[in-house]
Design a protein around this motif. Sequence first.
Motif, PDB file in Angstrom:
ATOM      1  N   GLN A   1       0.842  -1.200   0.000  1.00 20.38           N
ATOM      2  CA  GLN A   1       0.000   0.000   0.000  1.00 20.38           C
ATOM      3  C   GLN A   1       0.879   1.254   0.000  1.00 20.38           C
ATOM      4  O   GLN A   1       1.836   1.360   0.773  1.00 20.38           O
ATOM      5  CB  GLN A   1      -0.921   0.012   1.227  1.00 20.38           C
ATOM      6  CG  GLN A   1      -1.887   1.188   1.276  1.00 20.38           C
ATOM      7  CD  GLN A   1      -2.914   1.115   0.154  1.00 20.38           C
ATOM      8  OE1 GLN A   1      -3.534   0.069  -0.059  1.00 20.38           O
ATOM      9  NE2 GLN A   1      -3.093   2.198  -0.567  1.00 20.38           N
TER      10      GLN A   1
ATOM     11  N   LEU B   1      -3.660  -8.411 -10.225  1.00 21.31           N
ATOM     12  CA  LEU B   1      -4.660  -7.350 -10.168  1.00 21.31           C
ATOM     13  C   LEU B   1      -5.795  -7.718  -9.217  1.00 21.31           C
ATOM     14  O   LEU B   1      -6.210  -6.915  -8.379  1.00 21.31           O
ATOM     15  CB  LEU B   1      -5.207  -7.096 -11.578  1.00 21.31           C
ATOM     16  CG  LEU B   1      -5.891  -5.749 -11.810  1.00 21.31           C
ATOM     17  CD1 LEU B   1      -4.887  -4.622 -11.671  1.00 21.31           C
ATOM     18  CD2 LEU B   1      -6.525  -5.721 -13.196  1.00 21.31           C
ATOM     19  N   ALA B   2      -6.285  -8.945  -9.337  1.00 24.31           N
ATOM     20  CA  ALA B   2      -7.387  -9.377  -8.481  1.00 24.31           C
ATOM     21  C   ALA B   2      -6.982  -9.377  -7.012  1.00 24.31           C
ATOM     22  O   ALA B   2      -7.749  -8.945  -6.136  1.00 24.31           O
ATOM     23  CB  ALA B   2      -7.856 -10.772  -8.903  1.00 24.31           C
ATOM     24  N   THR B   3      -5.772  -9.835  -6.712  1.00 23.32           N
ATOM     25  CA  THR B   3      -5.324  -9.902  -5.318  1.00 23.32           C
ATOM     26  C   THR B   3      -5.089  -8.512  -4.742  1.00 23.32           C
ATOM     27  O   THR B   3      -5.452  -8.231  -3.594  1.00 23.32           O
ATOM     28  CB  THR B   3      -4.039 -10.740  -5.212  1.00 23.32           C
ATOM     29  OG1 THR B   3      -4.250 -12.006  -5.846  1.00 23.32           O
ATOM     30  CG2 THR B   3      -3.658 -10.964  -3.758  1.00 23.32           C
ATOM     31  N   LEU B   4      -4.463  -7.640  -5.517  1.00 25.15           N
ATOM     32  CA  LEU B   4      -4.207  -6.278  -5.040  1.00 25.15           C
ATOM     33  C   LEU B   4      -5.515  -5.560  -4.729  1.00 25.15           C
ATOM     34  O   LEU B   4      -5.639  -4.878  -3.699  1.00 25.15           O
ATOM     35  CB  LEU B   4      -3.404  -5.507  -6.093  1.00 25.15           C
ATOM     36  CG  LEU B   4      -1.934  -5.923  -6.243  1.00 25.15           C
ATOM     37  CD1 LEU B   4      -1.347  -5.375  -7.534  1.00 25.15           C
ATOM     38  CD2 LEU B   4      -1.117  -5.445  -5.041  1.00 25.15           C
ATOM     39  N   ARG B   5      -6.488  -5.716  -5.597  1.00 22.99           N
ATOM     40  CA  ARG B   5      -7.784  -5.072  -5.351  1.00 22.99           C
ATOM     41  C   ARG B   5      -8.456  -5.668  -4.115  1.00 22.99           C
ATOM     42  O   ARG B   5      -9.036  -4.946  -3.310  1.00 22.99           O
ATOM     43  CB  ARG B   5      -8.677  -5.230  -6.582  1.00 22.99           C
ATOM     44  CG  ARG B   5      -8.276  -4.311  -7.726  1.00 22.99           C
ATOM     45  CD  ARG B   5      -9.068  -4.593  -8.982  1.00 22.99           C
ATOM     46  NE  ARG B   5      -8.794  -3.594 -10.012  1.00 22.99           N
ATOM     47  CZ  ARG B   5      -9.117  -3.743 -11.287  1.00 22.99           C
ATOM     48  NH1 ARG B   5      -9.719  -4.855 -11.693  1.00 22.99           N
ATOM     49  NH2 ARG B   5      -8.840  -2.785 -12.157  1.00 22.99           N
ATOM     50  N   GLN B   6      -8.367  -6.988  -3.972  1.00 27.39           N
ATOM     51  CA  GLN B   6      -8.973  -7.644  -2.813  1.00 27.39           C
ATOM     52  C   GLN B   6      -8.350  -7.172  -1.507  1.00 27.39           C
ATOM     53  O   GLN B   6      -9.031  -7.039  -0.489  1.00 27.39           O
ATOM     54  CB  GLN B   6      -8.824  -9.158  -2.957  1.00 27.39           C
ATOM     55  CG  GLN B   6      -9.496  -9.953  -1.842  1.00 27.39           C
ATOM     56  CD  GLN B   6      -9.229 -11.435  -1.988  1.00 27.39           C
ATOM     57  OE1 GLN B   6      -8.114 -11.849  -2.305  1.00 27.39           O
ATOM     58  NE2 GLN B   6     -10.241 -12.251  -1.765  1.00 27.39           N
TER      59      GLN B   6
ATOM     60  N   GLY C   1      -7.108  -4.239  -1.021  1.00 29.26           N
ATOM     61  CA  GLY C   1      -7.275  -2.801  -0.853  1.00 29.26           C
ATOM     62  C   GLY C   1      -6.069  -1.975  -1.236  1.00 29.26           C
ATOM     63  O   GLY C   1      -5.924  -0.835  -0.781  1.00 29.26           O
TER      64      GLY C   1
ATOM     65  N   ALA D   1      -4.107   0.380  -3.650  1.00 32.26           N
ATOM     66  CA  ALA D   1      -4.467   1.297  -4.727  1.00 32.26           C
ATOM     67  C   ALA D   1      -3.628   1.034  -5.971  1.00 32.26           C
ATOM     68  O   ALA D   1      -2.441   0.723  -5.880  1.00 32.26           O
ATOM     69  CB  ALA D   1      -4.275   2.746  -4.263  1.00 32.26           C
ATOM     70  N   LEU D   2      -4.257   1.167  -7.141  1.00 29.80           N
ATOM     71  CA  LEU D   2      -3.573   0.868  -8.399  1.00 29.80           C
ATOM     72  C   LEU D   2      -3.567   2.056  -9.362  1.00 29.80           C
ATOM     73  O   LEU D   2      -3.241   1.903 -10.538  1.00 29.80           O
ATOM     74  CB  LEU D   2      -4.257  -0.319  -9.093  1.00 29.80           C
ATOM     75  CG  LEU D   2      -4.128  -1.664  -8.391  1.00 29.80           C
ATOM     76  CD1 LEU D   2      -5.085  -2.673  -8.982  1.00 29.80           C
ATOM     77  CD2 LEU D   2      -2.707  -2.176  -8.491  1.00 29.80           C
ATOM     78  N   GLU D   3      -3.924   3.239  -8.836  1.00 26.31           N
ATOM     79  CA  GLU D   3      -4.029   4.402  -9.735  1.00 26.31           C
ATOM     80  C   GLU D   3      -2.718   4.717 -10.440  1.00 26.31           C
ATOM     81  O   GLU D   3      -2.705   5.141 -11.594  1.00 26.31           O
ATOM     82  CB  GLU D   3      -4.497   5.637  -8.954  1.00 26.31           C
ATOM     83  CG  GLU D   3      -5.962   5.604  -8.540  1.00 26.31           C
ATOM     84  CD  GLU D   3      -6.204   4.708  -7.326  1.00 26.31           C
ATOM     85  OE1 GLU D   3      -5.203   4.225  -6.750  1.00 26.31           O
ATOM     86  OE2 GLU D   3      -7.375   4.501  -6.963  1.00 26.31           O
TER      87      GLU D   3
END
Length: 323
Positions: free
Chosen positions: A203, A220-225, A227, A229-231
């Motif tokens: 993070q 991508l799926a794990t990072l979003r899960q 929380g 940020a990927l901006e």
Amino acid sequence: MTKPDPEPAARLRQPTLRQLKGFQAVAQHGSFSRAAEALALTQPALSATIRDLERLLDVTLLERSTHHVALTAAGAALQPQVAWLLNSFSLGVSDMHRALTSQASSLRLAALPSTMHLLAPPLAQWQRLHPEVTLTVRDPLNDALIAALHTGEVDIALGTELDLPAGITAIPVATDELVAVLPRGHRLAQSAPDSTLRWRDLQGERLALFASGSTYDLALATLRQQGVALEEADRLLYSESLYSLVRSGLAVGVIARLYTKGMPSQGLVVRPLGAPAITRRIALMVRGPAELHRPAVADCLAWLTQALRAPPKPARARSSSPR
């Protein structure tokens, strides 16, 4: 007494090579006139061939209008199978002629770029034992790899066992995990070499990911899960680009561990990612059952399976000389 044919209806429903080639040409060109020109047929003859195929299979394969031809749902489902049949027939004919002249054969393989270092050594050993086989190797991303296998463009593939279409046989040979690649002076690189980072530790970090492929989807799926940020994440095409960004301190990389096997170690540190640990299964893949494979395919598949499944040899302990 002669036994009755157990499948007379199935034999009557077998399409001809002419019908399959006609359907494939219309599907590729989207036009009866262009397809007829490519096949050196008249348009009425090609139209009759397609009608015969549709009657034979009892299904509508093409939607026709005055200026437009499109595949129906049944036609779209049939196209990959027809492509595979035609590719297999063409390759079989080529092999037949080569066998008659020089007893040679061919073998086409594809491997994910990250798995090529697994495939190359045992494949090189097999090639030395079979110099008569003409070998070609490709390194597409996983979606293209599966598509090439499905349509018969390659004989054996080494990739991830994800969302495989019907008719593909997968033989698991290895597992791979997602890891973080860090610049050597990074705060997260100061832990013990075998320590595991949490995904949430990323993070606030600028991340570098591959722009597509199975690794990207998993990360991508794990990072979003978790929380994260990927901006500001950089989406890259090549591992060399990712390593350069990380080495300069611009980003933290998230990739599959297999990619790091050929990574230049100078200035870079690899740490496992856990909580949760994300792995992917690496599998040898072929289309169809083993009894349908050509001898070169079956032999190479068996060789690679044994080689890739073999446990790694333990490192030989180094003796220390007295001072």
